[in-house]
Design an enzyme around this catalytic site. Structure first.
Site, PDB file in Angstrom:
ATOM      1  N   LYS A 127       0.870  -1.185   0.000  1.00  0.00           N
ATOM      2  CA  LYS A 127       0.000   0.000   0.000  1.00  0.00           C
ATOM      3  C   LYS A 127       0.900   1.225   0.000  1.00  0.00           C
ATOM      4  O   LYS A 127       2.016   1.185   0.515  1.00  0.00           O
ATOM      5  CB  LYS A 127      -0.869   0.020   1.262  1.00  0.00           C
ATOM      6  CG  LYS A 127      -2.120   0.817   1.100  1.00  0.00           C
ATOM      7  CD  LYS A 127      -3.221  -0.026   0.505  1.00  0.00           C
ATOM      8  CE  LYS A 127      -4.444   0.776   0.173  1.00  0.00           C
ATOM      9  NZ  LYS A 127      -5.573  -0.098  -0.169  1.00  0.00           N
ATOM     10  N   ASP A 167      -6.868   4.135  -4.760  1.00  0.00           N
ATOM     11  CA  ASP A 167      -7.542   4.008  -3.466  1.00  0.00           C
ATOM     12  C   ASP A 167      -8.189   5.376  -3.251  1.00  0.00           C
ATOM     13  O   ASP A 167      -8.400   6.112  -4.226  1.00  0.00           O
ATOM     14  CB  ASP A 167      -6.535   3.642  -2.355  1.00  0.00           C
ATOM     15  CG  ASP A 167      -7.211   3.105  -1.096  1.00  0.00           C
ATOM     16  OD1 ASP A 167      -7.578   1.925  -1.068  1.00  0.00           O
ATOM     17  OD2 ASP A 167      -7.403   3.888  -0.130  1.00  0.00           O
TER      18      ASP A 167
END
Ligand code: GLU
Length: 447
Positions: A127, A167
């Site tokens: 991430k 995201d």
């Protein structure tokens, strides 16, 4: 909590006391894999498995200077957390939001590792992102930021190494700017990013995939209770890409979405959010406006300032916004209002105490790491298409997406059942995801 898990958690708390969001996610995971650890503790302890699993392979922090529209130089921090590549290249999104920091990204990378494992596909967990906040920024400023961000990130990613995607705050437009710069810097047109536009290497249905996958998962849960979505009233939070996909699929299957929300409050639409209202959600997102009051004004529906939609009577609640957006009081409201299903479309929207509360109720609850895996699964389909220079049609992607969601659902169901926790999707998701990663790490010598 299992004794071994508690020891490792205590050591982590001592080492990184300030990483509260990350510590919460480890605590939650350890809590819910404890039924499995109670019978396998010695084996995993002998490989120092948990200690290795909570430590990211690598975290990269970098400076991102960019120029605003007044010609001033601004600076933000960029990160990429390469958490675990046991099952495949690091895979996970980039988040551009003011609340982003290393603790948040470690939590998201940790979650992503299990989520990606549950898909059954060959992808590890990672991430990244920045504390850059897109609200109120012009298109030129977004472009300037994305290009600078990629100057550093391009040194660390690649189709077999680490494959970022979108995201919160990173959608098709940002992926476009990031990819353009990646291609230039590396002189390579390859699948190092997913979420690309279909005309230059993206997968059909990628924008819809997270939301569609959530609803496919919900459908599987509902089948167990012998009920269907038709005629059901659904409360949704957020209004971005994930919420948009959820709303589209709920409508298609005959349900009615009555709320969406932003940081300014929520809107209630008794007639249901459908037709042009659905497309308007994306329009708001793309204009860098995260206020839903404008939606209420445009469509003449009720707006509740500073409130969250969890006070609304409904059958199903689908939080699609951000971590910790549902607390214990909200869960109590849901029980009072007769909610039967809560499905996490965002990553960890229920706070750790809200999760402890909800598992004590009769509500069927699915954690994000299982229910929202459709987005990353579709990203993996995009990687396959890029690697083989092919393009799947929409029906193929949708069929494969449905298959993955059914596979995740049955793994969660079976894993929970085998441990005597039938119907508990948090135990199911955590233990099934954990087992695949843990056993593969051991196969590879905890390298
Ligand atoms: N950000 C999404 C997630 O939380 C998608 C990640 C991806 O496609 O790599 O799973």
């Amino acid at each position: 909590m299992n004794k071994y898990a508690a020891e490792v958690l205590n050591r982590l708390v001592t080492a990184h006391p300030w990483e509260t969001v990350f510590l919460d996610s480890v605590k939650e995971c350890f809590e819910f894999i404890s039924p499995l650890l109670d019978t396998t503790e010695d084996y995993y302890r002998s490989h120092a498995l948990l200690e290795n699993m909570v430590e990211p392979d690598r975290t990269i922090t970098f400076r991102v200077p960019w120029i605003d529209d007044r010609g001033n130089i601004q600076v933000n921090t960029g990160w990429r957390v390469e958490f675990n590549n046991t099952l495949g290249p690091y895979k996970g999104g980039l988040r551009f939001h003011a609340s982003t920091d290393l603790s948040v990204l470690k939590f998201l990378g940790f979650e992503q590792t299990f989520k990606n494992a549950l898909t059954g596909l060959p992808i590890g967990g990672g991430k990244g992102g920045s504390n850059f906040h897109p609200r109120g920024k012009s298109d030129r400023e977004i472009k300037s930021f994305c290009r600078s961000f990629m100057i550093e990130l391009s040194k660390h990613i690649g189709p077999n190494v680490d494959v970022p995607a979108g995201d919160i705050g990173v959608g098709g437009r940002e992926i476009g700017y990031l990819f353009g710069m990646y291609k230039k810097l590396r002189n390579s047109f390859d699948g190092a990013l997913t979420g690309k536009a279909v005309s230059w290497g993206g997968s059909p249905l990628r924008p819809e995939a997270t939301g569609y996958g959530v609803v496919y998962f919900l459908n599987e849960m509902m089948k167990i209770k012998n009920v269907g979505l038709a005629g059901k009233k659904v409360a949704v939070s957020g209004f971005g890409n994930v919420a948009w996909g959820v709303v589209k699929k709920v409508n298609e299957l005959g349900g009615k979405v009555v709320t969406i929300s932003g940081p300014d409050g929520y809107i209630y639409d008794e007639a249901g959010i459908s037709g042009e209202k659905v497309e308007y959600m994306l329009k708001m997102r793309n204009s860098n406006n995260d206020r839903v009051e404008d939606f209420a004004k445009k469509f003449k529906v009720k707006f509740f300032a500073e409130k969250r939609p969890w006070e609304v009577p409904c059958d199903i609640a689908i939080p699609c916004a951000i971590q910790n957006e549902v607390d214990v009081a909200d869960v109590k409201n849901m029980v009072k209002n007769g909610v039967q299903f809560v499905v996490e479309a965002a990553n960890q929207p229920l706070s750790i105490s809200a999760v402890s509360e909800i598992v004590k109720t009769n509500i069927m609850y699915a954690p994000g790491k299982a229910a929202n895996a459709g987005g990353v699964a579709c990203s993996c389909f995009e990687m396959s298409q890029n690697a083989s220079f092919t393009r799947w049609d929409e029906e193929t992607v949708d069929r494969e997406l449905k298959k993955v969601m059914q596979h995740i659902h049955s793994q969660c169901h079976e894993s929970a059942k085998s441990l005597g926790h039938e119907g508990n999707y948090v135990v199911g998701a955590n233990t099934a995801g954990f087992r695949r990663v843990a056993d593969s790490m051991i196969d590879q010598g905890i390298a």
